[in-house]
Design an enzyme around this catalytic site. Structure first.
Site, PDB file in Angstrom:
ATOM      1  CG  LEU A  67      19.106  41.372  20.935  1.00 23.39           C
ATOM      2  CD1 LEU A  67      20.014  40.890  19.806  1.00 23.39           C
ATOM      3  CD2 LEU A  67      17.663  40.973  20.631  1.00 23.39           C
TER       4      LEU A  67
ATOM      5  CE1 TYR B  73       7.362  44.005  35.317  1.00 19.10           C
ATOM      6  CE2 TYR B  73       5.406  43.076  36.349  1.00 19.10           C
ATOM      7  CZ  TYR B  73       6.046  43.554  35.226  1.00 19.10           C
ATOM      8  OH  TYR B  73       5.391  43.585  34.026  1.00 19.10           O
TER       9      TYR B  73
END
Ligand code: UDP
Length: 323
Positions: free
Chosen positions: A32, A139
């Site tokens: 989360l 990334y």
């Protein structure tokens, strides 16, 4: 049961929804940090981090997991350049924890969320799976490393995988229950819609001097519901004994930034103040994905490839956003 890591995030939550609709039981595992608990309307939500090996073992022990969809990762390209440690630790090292837990618990099938960012700046369009992968940021590199690790784990431990390399995920659940919401938001379509709604002053166009039809960047926007459909097909493919592989998910059609803004004006009926800016570092002029392999291997054809539909669904979500 199916484990969906990162299932509270944008793409993961749409796959979780579709799995539930197909009658599959799911466990969403999400820390989360960027995910939204409100997006997990189906299955069980287990809050936890892939860095925590004991917690992962608990999940595999407490639920009868027979397959994994792995979305949990950081995905801000710009941030990955200045904070590579954050990206390699979460996207690579923590994925190893997941894969090792799968091996320990004898779970053999994984669908992995990869990206067209693994290709870098390719010379030829459209991009096929054979196009050389030369990522230009941490990334993209972190996702490519996992592709390689999966191939090695397949050879050594018999772990079966399907890596799905997405182009620009966009749109929202056509039913409007869930959608895209990032903090901070950096993606083109939500920013355009925020400008249309008056939640931002304007949309900035990053570069108008590219060698494209109108000078702005061209991207292959793929509806998140089409992505979800492809994921289910990928799992089915693995379950039927399909060879482990990597597959592009794109439309083979590109839209320019200016075209997306123009269409968004039509769909929303709003004025969208537009400011021309300099190029953003690291943006290739055109990225369009060839999806022939997805059709051949998975029988997948995007149903919502029209940018108008993508914008309609995204706007419907934006106007009634719950998170
Ligand atoms: N873009 C833009 N203005 C923005 C955000 C994005 O012009 O405020 C452009 C960006 O340069 C790229 C395209 O929109 O050509 C899609 O960018 P996004 O960040 O949505 O996805 P990316 O292609 O980086 O994965």
């Amino acid at each position: 049961m199916i484990l969906v890591t990162g299932g509270a995030g944008y793409i993961g939550s749409h796959i979780n929804q579709m799995l539930a609709r197909e009658g599959c039981e799911t466990v969403v595992f999400d820390n989360l940090v960027y995910g939204h608990p409100e997006a997990v309307k189906w299955g069980v939500l287990e809050i936890g981090d892939l860095a925590d090996r004991k917690r992962l073992d608990e999940i595999f022990e407490n639920y009868k997991i027979d397959a994994v969809f792995h979305f949990a990762a950081y995905a801000y390209v710009g941030e990955s350049v200045v904070k590579p440690s954050k990206y390699y630790n979460n996207n690579v090292a923590n994925t190893l924890h997941l894969l090792d837990a799968m091996i320990r618990h004898k779970v053999n099938n994984i669908v992995f969320s990869s990206t067209c960012a693994t290709y870098g700046v390719p010379m030829q369009m459209p991009i096929t799976e054979e196009t050389e992968q030369r990522p230009i940021n941490p990334y993209g590199a972190s996702k490519l490393m996992i592709e390689r690790i999966l191939s090695d784990y397949h050879s050594a431990y018999g772990l079966n995988y399907c890596c799905l390399r997405y182009f620009n995920a966009a749109g929202a659940d056509p039913g409007g229950e869930i959608g895209e919401s990032h903090t901070p938001e950096t993606h083109l379509i939500p920013l355009i819609l925020a400008a249309a709604a008056g939640d931002r002053e304007s949309i900035e166009v990053f570069g108008t001097d590219y060698p494209t039809r109108d000078g702005s960047c061209v991207r292959d926007y793929i509806h998140v519901a089409d992505l979800a459909d492809a994921h289910l097909r990928a799992m089915e493919y693995l379950r039927k004994g399909g060879e482990s592989t990597c597959i592009n998910l794109g439309n083979c059609v590109g839209s320019s930034v200016l075209e997306v803004i123009r269409t968004a004006k039509e769909i929303t009926g709003m004025d969208i103040p537009t400011v021309m800016k300099a190029r953003r570092t690291g943006d290739p002029p055109i990225l369009v994905g060839d999806s022939n392999k997805a059709e051949t291997f998975l029988g997948w054809k995007p149903q919502y490839s029209d940018i108008r539909l993508i914008l309609e669904h995204a706007w419907k979500w934006y106007c009634n956003k719950k998170y």
